[in-house]
Design a protein around this motif. Structure first.
Motif, PDB file in Angstrom:
ATOM      1  N   SER A 152     -13.203  11.630 -10.222  1.00 34.03           N
ATOM      2  CA  SER A 152     -11.995  11.907  -9.891  1.00 34.03           C
ATOM      3  C   SER A 152     -11.348  10.932  -8.631  1.00 34.03           C
ATOM      4  CB  SER A 152     -11.608  13.532  -9.941  1.00 34.03           C
ATOM      5  OG  SER A 152     -12.167  14.220  -8.915  1.00 34.03           O
ATOM      6  N   SER A 153     -12.286  10.601  -7.918  1.00 38.52           N
ATOM      7  CA  SER A 153     -11.874  10.067  -6.686  1.00 38.52           C
ATOM      8  C   SER A 153     -11.040   8.533  -6.860  1.00 38.52           C
ATOM      9  CB  SER A 153     -12.911   9.784  -5.820  1.00 38.52           C
ATOM     10  OG  SER A 153     -14.013   8.855  -6.448  1.00 38.52           O
ATOM     11  N   VAL A 154     -10.271   8.254  -5.839  1.00 36.05           N
ATOM     12  CA  VAL A 154      -9.489   7.030  -6.319  1.00 36.05           C
ATOM     13  C   VAL A 154     -10.389   6.063  -5.487  1.00 36.05           C
ATOM     14  CG1 VAL A 154      -7.378   5.865  -5.508  1.00 36.05           C
ATOM     15  CG2 VAL A 154      -7.260   8.354  -5.937  1.00 36.05           C
ATOM     16  N   PRO A 155     -10.744   4.699  -6.069  1.00 37.07           N
ATOM     17  CA  PRO A 155     -11.356   3.820  -5.680  1.00 37.07           C
ATOM     18  C   PRO A 155     -10.781   3.140  -4.666  1.00 37.07           C
ATOM     19  CG  PRO A 155     -10.837   3.395  -8.171  1.00 37.07           C
ATOM     20  CD  PRO A 155      -9.973   4.655  -7.661  1.00 37.07           C
ATOM     21  N   THR A 156     -11.856   2.626  -3.467  1.00 33.44           N
ATOM     22  CA  THR A 156     -11.140   2.335  -2.235  1.00 33.44           C
ATOM     23  C   THR A 156     -10.432   0.938  -2.609  1.00 33.44           C
ATOM     24  OG1 THR A 156     -13.487   1.210  -1.962  1.00 33.44           O
ATOM     25  CG2 THR A 156     -12.806   3.402  -1.002  1.00 33.44           C
ATOM     26  N   SER A 157     -10.785   0.016  -3.393  1.00 37.91           N
ATOM     27  CA  SER A 157     -10.162  -1.218  -3.879  1.00 37.91           C
ATOM     28  C   SER A 157      -9.058  -0.964  -4.914  1.00 37.91           C
ATOM     29  CB  SER A 157     -11.031  -2.247  -4.440  1.00 37.91           C
ATOM     30  OG  SER A 157     -11.649  -1.801  -5.575  1.00 37.91           O
ATOM     31  N   ASN A 158      -7.744  -0.971  -4.329  1.00 40.04           N
ATOM     32  CA  ASN A 158      -6.650  -0.783  -5.061  1.00 40.04           C
ATOM     33  C   ASN A 158      -6.084  -1.997  -5.604  1.00 40.04           C
ATOM     34  OD1 ASN A 158      -6.828   1.902  -4.210  1.00 40.04           O
ATOM     35  ND2 ASN A 158      -5.477   1.621  -2.165  1.00 40.04           N
ATOM     36  N   GLN A 159      -5.038  -1.849  -6.507  1.00 36.42           N
ATOM     37  CA  GLN A 159      -4.608  -2.998  -7.346  1.00 36.42           C
ATOM     38  C   GLN A 159      -3.084  -2.849  -7.282  1.00 36.42           C
ATOM     39  OE1 GLN A 159      -5.546  -2.424 -11.741  1.00 36.42           O
ATOM     40  NE2 GLN A 159      -3.826  -3.734 -12.112  1.00 36.42           N
ATOM     41  N   THR A 160      -2.394  -3.903  -7.103  1.00 34.65           N
ATOM     42  CA  THR A 160      -1.076  -4.187  -7.308  1.00 34.65           C
ATOM     43  C   THR A 160      -0.528  -4.623  -8.573  1.00 34.65           C
ATOM     44  OG1 THR A 160      -0.851  -4.438  -4.694  1.00 34.65           O
ATOM     45  CG2 THR A 160       0.945  -4.899  -5.992  1.00 34.65           C
TER      46      THR A 160
ATOM     47  N   SER B 153       8.090   2.245  -8.615  1.00 35.62           N
ATOM     48  CA  SER B 153       7.753   3.234  -7.440  1.00 35.62           C
ATOM     49  C   SER B 153       7.696   1.926  -6.102  1.00 35.62           C
ATOM     50  CB  SER B 153       6.606   3.874  -7.328  1.00 35.62           C
ATOM     51  OG  SER B 153       5.522   2.749  -7.563  1.00 35.62           O
ATOM     52  N   GLY B 154       7.498   0.642  -6.463  1.00 31.76           N
ATOM     53  CA  GLY B 154       7.106  -0.116  -5.419  1.00 31.76           C
ATOM     54  C   GLY B 154       5.795   0.062  -4.722  1.00 31.76           C
ATOM     55  N   LEU B 155       5.121   1.139  -4.847  1.00 34.43           N
ATOM     56  CA  LEU B 155       3.919   1.487  -4.632  1.00 34.43           C
ATOM     57  C   LEU B 155       2.741   0.714  -5.058  1.00 34.43           C
ATOM     58  CD1 LEU B 155       4.210   5.529  -3.967  1.00 34.43           C
ATOM     59  CD2 LEU B 155       4.464   3.275  -2.194  1.00 34.43           C
ATOM     60  N   PRO B 156       1.699   0.589  -4.436  1.00 40.99           N
ATOM     61  CA  PRO B 156       0.240  -0.212  -5.111  1.00 40.99           C
ATOM     62  C   PRO B 156      -0.034   0.844  -6.188  1.00 40.99           C
ATOM     63  CG  PRO B 156       0.113   0.055  -2.675  1.00 40.99           C
ATOM     64  CD  PRO B 156       1.310   0.763  -2.883  1.00 40.99           C
TER      65      PRO B 156
ATOM     66  N   PRO C 112       0.360   6.569  -2.718  1.00 47.45           N
ATOM     67  CA  PRO C 112       1.291   6.611  -1.350  1.00 47.45           C
ATOM     68  C   PRO C 112       0.396   6.255  -0.168  1.00 47.45           C
ATOM     69  CG  PRO C 112       1.367   8.688  -2.715  1.00 47.45           C
ATOM     70  CD  PRO C 112       0.146   7.717  -3.207  1.00 47.45           C
ATOM     71  N   ALA C 113       1.209   5.772   0.900  1.00 45.64           N
ATOM     72  CA  ALA C 113       0.637   5.461   2.197  1.00 45.64           C
ATOM     73  C   ALA C 113      -0.175   6.689   2.634  1.00 45.64           C
ATOM     74  CB  ALA C 113       1.569   5.003   3.130  1.00 45.64           C
ATOM     75  N   ASP C 114       0.237   7.918   2.415  1.00 49.36           N
ATOM     76  CA  ASP C 114      -0.067   9.188   2.954  1.00 49.36           C
ATOM     77  C   ASP C 114      -1.058   9.690   1.832  1.00 49.36           C
ATOM     78  OD1 ASP C 114      -1.097  11.681   3.702  1.00 49.36           O
ATOM     79  OD2 ASP C 114       0.871  12.441   4.233  1.00 49.36           O
ATOM     80  N   PRO C 115      -2.517   9.666   1.794  1.00 48.99           N
ATOM     81  CA  PRO C 115      -3.401  10.218   0.932  1.00 48.99           C
ATOM     82  C   PRO C 115      -3.057  11.566   0.431  1.00 48.99           C
ATOM     83  CG  PRO C 115      -4.530   9.846   2.978  1.00 48.99           C
ATOM     84  CD  PRO C 115      -3.233   9.444   3.032  1.00 48.99           C
ATOM     85  N   ASN C 116      -2.491  12.203   1.100  1.00 44.52           N
ATOM     86  CA  ASN C 116      -2.274  13.781   1.006  1.00 44.52           C
ATOM     87  C   ASN C 116      -1.125  14.009  -0.033  1.00 44.52           C
ATOM     88  OD1 ASN C 116      -4.390  14.739   2.532  1.00 44.52           O
ATOM     89  ND2 ASN C 116      -3.547  14.432   4.351  1.00 44.52           N
ATOM     90  N   GLN C 117      -0.403  13.101  -0.427  1.00 46.69           N
ATOM     91  CA  GLN C 117       0.872  13.057  -1.119  1.00 46.69           C
ATOM     92  C   GLN C 117       0.373  12.740  -2.565  1.00 46.69           C
ATOM     93  OE1 GLN C 117       3.606   9.822   0.412  1.00 46.69           O
ATOM     94  NE2 GLN C 117       4.755  11.358   1.416  1.00 46.69           N
ATOM     95  N   PHE C 118       1.655  13.383  -3.158  1.00 46.21           N
ATOM     96  CA  PHE C 118       1.054  13.281  -5.023  1.00 46.21           C
ATOM     97  C   PHE C 118       1.150  11.949  -5.420  1.00 46.21           C
ATOM     98  CE2 PHE C 118       3.397  13.106  -9.100  1.00 46.21           C
ATOM     99  CZ  PHE C 118       2.041  13.832  -9.764  1.00 46.21           C
ATOM    100  N   ARG C 119      -0.118  11.844  -6.225  1.00 45.03           N
ATOM    101  CA  ARG C 119      -0.279  10.614  -6.734  1.00 45.03           C
ATOM    102  C   ARG C 119       0.030  10.574  -8.191  1.00 45.03           C
ATOM    103  NH1 ARG C 119      -5.522  11.313  -4.119  1.00 45.03           N
ATOM    104  NH2 ARG C 119      -5.389   9.865  -2.070  1.00 45.03           N
ATOM    105  N   MET C 120       1.203  10.144  -8.615  1.00 49.89           N
ATOM    106  CA  MET C 120       1.967  10.371  -9.936  1.00 49.89           C
ATOM    107  C   MET C 120       0.975   9.356 -11.109  1.00 49.89           C
ATOM    108  SD  MET C 120       5.590   9.242 -11.394  1.00 49.89           S
ATOM    109  CE  MET C 120       5.496   7.741 -10.776  1.00 49.89           C
ATOM    110  N   LYS C 121       0.463   9.803 -11.967  1.00 52.21           N
ATOM    111  CA  LYS C 121       0.054   8.923 -13.241  1.00 52.21           C
ATOM    112  C   LYS C 121       1.284   8.125 -13.784  1.00 52.21           C
ATOM    113  CE  LYS C 121      -3.708  12.347 -14.160  1.00 52.21           C
ATOM    114  NZ  LYS C 121      -4.362  13.319 -15.011  1.00 52.21           N
ATOM    115  N   VAL C 122       0.736   6.894 -13.922  1.00 54.35           N
ATOM    116  CA  VAL C 122       1.682   5.807 -14.599  1.00 54.35           C
ATOM    117  C   VAL C 122       1.099   5.283 -15.771  1.00 54.35           C
ATOM    118  CG1 VAL C 122       2.923   5.451 -12.370  1.00 54.35           C
ATOM    119  CG2 VAL C 122       0.962   3.958 -12.856  1.00 54.35           C
ATOM    120  N   ALA C 123      -0.279   5.372 -16.124  1.00 49.45           N
ATOM    121  CA  ALA C 123      -0.986   4.988 -17.334  1.00 49.45           C
ATOM    122  C   ALA C 123      -2.088   5.522 -17.552  1.00 49.45           C
ATOM    123  CB  ALA C 123      -1.202   3.243 -17.015  1.00 49.45           C
ATOM    124  N   GLU C 124      -2.140   5.481 -18.921  1.00 49.03           N
ATOM    125  CA  GLU C 124      -3.416   6.137 -19.549  1.00 49.03           C
ATOM    126  C   GLU C 124      -4.079   5.152 -20.748  1.00 49.03           C
ATOM    127  OE1 GLU C 124      -4.277   9.694 -22.746  1.00 49.03           O
ATOM    128  OE2 GLU C 124      -2.503   9.949 -21.459  1.00 49.03           O
TER     129      GLU C 124
END
Length: 316
Positions: A173-181, A190-193, A270-282
């Protein structure tokens, strides 16, 4: 590459995005061959159980008159079983969430008599079907449009749960360190990564399949692969083709299947890792099996489905 899914055109005529090679014995009629709807009766009266037995039996020498495994809005086909020749005419119903069918028996060269009716509807994840014999002493029917002229005999009904979960195995369930834009061609309100695909877990299902008609199989498989877990009904779906899988199930008369879904998600970051991470794709990778041990992978499997939240897309 996958194309945008249109359930009306799918249905197992889903838009095919991978090359599917069918080795089935299906053949097409030559241009000068016709099958008429002439009706005369030499048959004894059948009951609805007889019709169910005929529809459930193997369909040998399957020959398409109209449509095929990839074009299923309107189908006409003949087949043989137990030295008899039958014809089925069927149309999809309600954005391909159902089918209406008429079963005919050949009573003479090129002459067919309507002996039964079949209908299937998908409601809340269940395939509900009805099988009826036609009273041969009353008016016969030679097309779906003439069904009001038929007299049905004590119908048989049944319900099949299509998404029965056997067990779930949780994934990382962890978020990978290498993010994708998302690419410049993609939509990202959202404009977010956006994260890379994250494995949520594996879901194990089993279900029986109504192998009564081609469209009954096609619609059930189409529903399974078009079902999203959390993205929602307004999601844009991209699904690889299911025609080869439906062909295999029909040609082999497979009444029960086991399938495993490997499920992945993308989220905003989000820039703040404690903020909600909305799912955009499955993404779901559906692997279909003939056995409970999941060792016999069906031809045409796996099928991949992607669902993107409304307003989001990845056109890469």
């Amino acid at each position: 590459m996958m194309t945008h899914f249109n359930l009306k055109k799918c249905l197992v005529g889903i838009v095919v995005t991978s090359i599917l090679v069918s080795t089935s014995p299906v053949k097409m009629l030559a241009a000068d061959q016709t099958v008429t709807n002439n009706v005369y009766s030499t048959s004894s009266q059948l009951n609805s159980k007889d019709i169910e037995t005929i529809l459930s039996a193997p369909k040998e020498n399957l020959t398409f008159i109209k449509g095929d495994f990839e074009h299923t809005d309107h189908l006409e086909y003949t087949y043989t079983n137990n030295e008899n020749t039958y014809k089925i005419i069927e149309d999809t119903y309600g954005e391909s969430l159902g089918t209406d069918s008429i079963l005919y028996k050949e009573e003479g060269p090129g002459s067919y008599e309507a002996i039964g009716k079949y209908s299937l509807r998908i409601v809340n994840g269940n395939a509900n079907y009805t099988i009826s014999a036609i009273d041969l002493n009353q008016n016969s029917v030679n097309s779906l449009q003439s069904e009001s002229n038929t007299n049905q005999i004590e119908a048989i009904t049944g319900t099949i749960e299509l998404n029965k979960v056997e067990r779930v195995e949780s994934g990382a369930s962890s978020v990978p360190t290498s993010n994708q834009t998302l690419t410049t061609n993609a939509s990202n309100p959202s404009g977010l990564p956006i994260s890379a695909w994250q494995h949520q877990g594996n879901f194990f299902y089993t279900t029986t399949i109504a192998i009564h008609t081609i469209n009954a199989v096609n619609i059930a498989i189409g529903y399974i692969v078009n079902t999203s877990g959390e993205i929602g009904k307004k999601a844009t779906a991209k699904i690889t083709g299911i025609a080869a899988l439906v062909t295999y199930i029909v040609n082999n008369g497979i009444p029960k299947i086991w399938y495993t879904d490997k499920v992945y998600y993308k989220t905003v970051l989000p820039a703040d890792p404690n903020q909600f991470r909305m799912k955009v794709a499955e993404k779901r990778i559906h692997t279909f099996y003939e056995d409970a041990d999941r060792t016999k992978n069906m031809k045409g499997s796996p099928v991949t489905s992607e669902f993107w939240l409304e307003g989001y897309s990845d056109n890469s």
